[in-house]
Design a protein around this motif. Structure first.
Motif, PDB file in Angstrom:
ATOM      1  N   ASN A  36       0.593  -1.252   0.426  1.00  0.00           N
ATOM      2  CA  ASN A  36      -0.082   0.034   0.312  1.00  0.00           C
ATOM      3  C   ASN A  36       1.167   0.932  -0.430  1.00  0.00           C
ATOM      4  N   ASN A  37       0.277   2.063  -0.299  1.00  0.00           N
ATOM      5  CA  ASN A  37       0.945   3.719   0.307  1.00  0.00           C
ATOM      6  C   ASN A  37       1.227   4.462   1.139  1.00  0.00           C
ATOM      7  N   ARG A  80      -5.949   1.375  -3.256  1.00  0.00           N
ATOM      8  CA  ARG A  80      -6.542   2.845  -3.427  1.00  0.00           C
ATOM      9  C   ARG A  80      -7.104   2.388  -2.731  1.00  0.00           C
ATOM     10  N   TRP A  97      -4.617   7.776  -1.960  1.00  0.00           N
ATOM     11  CA  TRP A  97      -3.815   6.831  -0.895  1.00  0.00           C
ATOM     12  C   TRP A  97      -3.246   7.493  -0.669  1.00  0.00           C
TER      13      TRP A  97
END
Length: 650
Positions: A36-37, A80, A97
């Motif tokens: 993930n971000n 997202r 994100w």
């Protein structure tokens, strides 16, 4: 000695195959899939993988790159916020994100720059698919490429809309004022952060035609251009935050985003022009590039060769569209210092993709004989200003003169325009012969002798220490030498393994052919099962570092012959009557039994027995096409001496 030197140089400058090895080098080609971000891994890692695959799709049009890009995009969309079910600091689970790394106490915030980095290649995918010959074929998940493109555009529009409340009508994005944990809450965002989303805006206008996207992109471009200061050579200089230029300006990594945005805008005639792109190229050539190993950390100069900044020169390669010297400067550094099988950074992967996308052809050199002393396998300059010449294949297009040189003193190469020399490269002393490139710049297409363009080596000449340059090899342009099939039958597989000549490495491609059909880039192997009668046109292309050759052919597909057998069986060949023995007749399938015949299903031409089969598993798809590039791609990388960690996959 010259042969081995040439081999090592040629292998190092095969950017399409180098990209293949670099792509496989991180997590088996998955890179950041599944991440993930929260710590910006997607924004500053995976985004470059997406950009690189888009660049390879532009460069080659090969389905493998569209397929890989789609898989990576799907993985990014799965991370997202609205897909993960997580929220930003306001409690909104939006089309963005979130990041928790840069903010105090891990406050979740979605940055516009992160969104721009991730959705721009999604929209670029859609732009490429719109004119791609395979757009109606099926992707890896059973959807058509066109359907996937539409989904990506819809997702990008949602993400851009998430940041609408950050838009200042004055023409730029600001940080949200209620995000009080940010140091710059309510303040306009740095140029590169706004312009990253500007890339997505330009791309969205390309594919939707909606004027609102162009209006915002135009406003961002106008604002950026207003922040630029012209240096003494006409180069552009600017700061990270904009405003009057001061100090050394923006670092070359963040600046690359601004350059990319300006170059994309110039291609569309939005605020910037080719003249502006030339000025950005001068920034690189006059301020960033110092010599073949030294690069400034900032657009205005200053410190150099920071380990984080130096590799980012590869992201300036969109300027190579206007200046071949930008390409050769980056090319030589990457070939020497950033081997594809040793990198694990998305931005370096992007550099190899840009080297593939913007690669000019190689043009051989010849010596201006009065300036040189013949030493057998090489020539040595006998005075200051020794000259070489080259005949560009096309005066209107750049090319790269691939040399092996031994340099005793700092040396510059310059191109003659009929009145003066223009400096192109600057080389430090070498330890023996090393590969170096001289760019031909089509902006000075002066033919000095016949069709040849003149170059000069400039140094502090010391007798006996003049530059040494290896003799040019006997270059061979590509040519396809095999004869293609011309007929086929519905439902019967056609195989064609072409052969060609020319200096390796090769890259085979199919510029025209049936929907969904590709050839193996390493071998050109084609396997196709026609589903309907009629003529089908193929356009097979063979490329090497020197140029390309094409073979257009038509296969006439015939219908399946009708079954003429009857219930009474075949006639007795001696009497013309049906047999009356009362024995049951064997069933007939309408197919010939070839079990005792030699296998002739593959067309193998050339003397290499290993080229007669592609090997590996064969995959069938819904269009009746069959292809398997894995063995061929691996074989090509083996030829190049590039270590493979696995077979080719998406």
């Amino acid at each position: 000695m010259f042969a081995s030197l040439l081999l090592s140089f040629t292998l190092a400058v095969s950017p399409r195959w180098a990209f293949e090895n670099a792509y496989d080098n991180s997590n088996g080609g998955d890179w950041y899939i599944g991440d993930n971000n929260e710590t910006a891994l997607l924004a500053w890692g995976e985004s470059y993988v997406l950009w690189s695959l888009a660049a390879m799709a532009r460069a080659t049009g090969h389905t493998q790159y569209f397929d890989r890009l789609a898989r990576h995009i799907d993985a990014v969309l799965a991370q997202r916020d609205d897909a993960r079910g997580v929220a930003d600091y306001r409690g909104i689970s939006g089309a963005c994100w979130r990041n928790t790394h840069y903010q105090p106490d891990g406050e979740p915030y979605c940055y516009a720059v992160h969104s721009g980095m991730l959705v721009y290649p999604m929209v670029e995918f859609a732009r490429l698919v719109a004119t791609w010959r395979h757009r109606d074929a099926l992707a890896y998940d059973g959807q058509t490429w066109t359907a996937k493109a539409a989904a990506y555009v819809a997702a990008a529009k949602e993400t851009v809309a998430y940041h609408d409340d950050e838009w200042n009508p004055a023409g730029y994005y600001v940080f949200r004022a209620d995000a009080t944990f940010l140091e710059y809450a309510g303040v306009d965002q740095p140029l590169n952060q706004s312009n990253a989303l500007g890339l997505a805006l330009l791309a969205l206008h390309d594919v939707t035609g909606e004027p609102a996207y162009l209006e915002k992109a135009t406003a961002l471009a106008s604002r950026f251009k207003a922040q630029l200061t012209a240096g003494p050579d006409g180069e552009y200089l600017w700061n990270y935050w904009g405003g009057p230029y001061a100090g050394n300006g923006e670092d070359i990594s963040h600046a690359a985003l601004n350059v990319e945005f300006a170059a994309l805008a110039a291609e569309r005639g939005v605020v910037f022009s080719d003249d502006d792109v030339d000025r950005f190229a001068l920034t690189f050539l006059r301020r960033v590039y110092r010599d073949d190993a030294t690069f400034s950390d900032f657009v205005g100069g200053g410190p150099s060769n920071d380990a984080s900044y130096r590799p980012q020169i590869g992201r300036w390669l969109p300027l190579a569209r206007r200046r071949t010297a930008v390409y050769t400067a980056v090319h030589d550094v990457y070939a020497r210092d950033y081997a594809p099988d040793a990198i694990g950074s998305g931005s370096l992967l992007l550099a190899w993709a840009y080297l593939a996308e913007h690669e000019p052809v190689v043009c051989p050199h010849e010596f201006y004989v009065v300036d040189w002393n013949d030493a057998g396998d090489h020539q040595q300059a006998t005075a200051y200003g020794a000259n070489i010449l080259t005949v560009p294949p096309d005066l209107a297009r750049g090319c790269r003169i691939a040399l092996q040189v031994e340099v005793a003193n700092e040396t510059e190469a310059a191109q003659w325009d009929g009145e003066k020399y223009h400096p192109l490269t600057r080389w430090r002393p070498t330890a023996g012969f090393e590969p170096r490139s001289v760019p031909y710049e089509p902006r000075w297409p002066f033919e000095y002798s016949g069709d040849a363009v003149l170059f000069e080596f400039e140094d502090v000449f010391v007798p006996g220490e003049g530059i040494r340059v290896m003799e040019p090899p006997a270059f061979t342009l590509p040519a396809i030498t095999s004869t293609p099939p011309t007929s086929a039958e519905v439902g019967a597989e056609v195989q064609y393994l072409p052969s060609g000549i020319g200096d390796p490495p090769y890259w085979w491609s199919l510029a025209d052919g049936p929907l969904g059909l590709e050839v193996d880039p390493a071998t050109g192997a084609l396997a196709w099962t026609p589903s309907a009668p009629g003529p089908v046109t193929f356009n097979l292309v063979l490329e090497n570092d020197l140029g390309r050759a094409a073979q257009e052919f038509v296969i006439e597909v015939l219908p399946v012959p009708s079954d003429t057998s009857t219930e009474t069986g075949p006639e007795d060949p001696t009497t013309g009557e049906a047999p009356t023995t009362g024995e049951p007749m064997p069933e007939t399938s309408g197919e010939l039994d070839t079990s005792d015949e030699p296998d002739t299903t593959g067309t193998s031409v050339g003397s290499d027995d290993s080229a007669s089969t592609t090997g590996g598993a064969v995959e069938e798809d819904g269009c009746g096409c069959r292809s398997d590039g894995r063995a061929g791609w691996s074989a090509a990388l083996l030829l190049l001496g590039l270590r493979r960690r696995r077979t080719f996959r998406v």
